[in-house]
Write a protein that holds these residues in place. Sequence first.
Motif, PDB file in Angstrom:
ATOM      1  N   SER A  35       0.858  -1.184   0.000  1.00 49.40           N
ATOM      2  CA  SER A  35       0.000   0.000   0.000  1.00 49.40           C
ATOM      3  C   SER A  35       0.892   1.231   0.000  1.00 49.40           C
ATOM      4  N   GLY A  37       0.077   4.304   0.508  1.00 51.57           N
ATOM      5  CA  GLY A  37      -0.239   5.109   1.676  1.00 51.57           C
ATOM      6  C   GLY A  37       0.418   4.565   2.936  1.00 51.57           C
ATOM      7  N   GLY A  38       0.333   3.243   3.116  1.00 52.82           N
ATOM      8  CA  GLY A  38       0.945   2.612   4.281  1.00 52.82           C
ATOM      9  C   GLY A  38       2.454   2.775   4.296  1.00 52.82           C
ATOM     10  N   LEU A  40       4.196   5.137   2.821  1.00 56.92           N
ATOM     11  CA  LEU A  40       4.501   6.544   3.088  1.00 56.92           C
ATOM     12  C   LEU A  40       4.338   6.886   4.571  1.00 56.92           C
ATOM     13  N   ARG A  41       3.515   6.105   5.270  1.00 56.86           N
ATOM     14  CA  ARG A  41       3.359   6.297   6.719  1.00 56.86           C
ATOM     15  C   ARG A  41       4.485   5.624   7.511  1.00 56.86           C
ATOM     16  N   LYS A 103       4.365   6.129  -6.468  1.00 54.72           N
ATOM     17  CA  LYS A 103       4.559   6.837  -5.190  1.00 54.72           C
ATOM     18  C   LYS A 103       3.624   8.030  -5.006  1.00 54.72           C
ATOM     19  N   ASN A 104       3.065   8.538  -6.091  1.00 60.11           N
ATOM     20  CA  ASN A 104       2.135   9.657  -5.977  1.00 60.11           C
ATOM     21  C   ASN A 104       0.670   9.220  -5.962  1.00 60.11           C
ATOM     22  N   GLU A 105       0.450   7.889  -5.995  1.00 61.14           N
ATOM     23  CA  GLU A 105      -0.911   7.337  -5.964  1.00 61.14           C
ATOM     24  C   GLU A 105      -1.149   6.747  -4.567  1.00 61.14           C
ATOM     25  N   TYR A 106      -1.637   7.584  -3.661  1.00 57.55           N
ATOM     26  CA  TYR A 106      -1.733   7.214  -2.244  1.00 57.55           C
ATOM     27  C   TYR A 106      -2.535   5.940  -2.024  1.00 57.55           C
ATOM     28  N   HIS A 107      -3.543   5.695  -2.827  1.00 53.84           N
ATOM     29  CA  HIS A 107      -4.430   4.550  -2.600  1.00 53.84           C
ATOM     30  C   HIS A 107      -4.035   3.309  -3.406  1.00 53.84           C
ATOM     31  N   SER A 109      -2.559  -0.157  -4.289  1.00 54.63           N
ATOM     32  CA  SER A 109      -2.205  -1.333  -3.493  1.00 54.63           C
ATOM     33  C   SER A 109      -2.020  -2.539  -4.405  1.00 54.63           C
TER      34      SER A 109
END
Length: 216
Positions: A35, A37-38, A40-41, A103-107, A109
């Motif tokens: 993911s 988003g995950g 990046l967190r 990397k710019n597509e937060y969602h 997966s």
Amino acid sequence: MGNLSIVLLVIIAANAIISFKGFSDFAFFEKYKFSVGGILRGEKFRMFSSGFLHVDMGHLFFNMFTLYIFADIVVSYLGNLHFLIVYIGSLLLGSLLSFYFHKNEYHYSAVGASGAVMGIVYSAILLQPNMSLYLFFIPIPIPAYIFGIGYLLYSMYGMKKQLGNIGHDAHFGGAIGGYVITLMLASWLFKEHLLMIVLLAIPIVLLFVLKKLGKI
């Protein structure tokens, strides 16, 4: 399968156990899938754990069957430990390339062992570039190196057109992993199969040139 059987069985068992857990446990699947988003967190472990999850039985079976077909070639040339290094390295390279492209597509997966498996396939192609491969829809044998080049070109096209629900970038990244790691572990290939090494490098170089030009 000889000495490979233990290494191969451990990898297949790990994929099966973790995938089956994911089939029945949505929270588990969501926690360990790839993911953006995950990641990046700070959840970098997803780059590794996602390689042992699959969306369904068909996805799991196809990856493990392909691995079974090509694994023996790699282990017979490189040994069990180096086989494992190619597998894990390709898995991580597949995830890294996916992250690089999304990397710019937060969602965004993804899941699956395809990157690791493609690394083993490309390692086998480097080690035996003249072996013949049969595709389901083509009843004639295809030299392995031609298949390798063709598949990378198809993956590039798939990445550009976003064909199907397939992680073409993970496949490509895994193939790069198998290619690079195998050459590092078996430098004698430069003497015996230099032309094949150069030919198989062309789609890899082309990918990054097209990315640089903004074409992919």
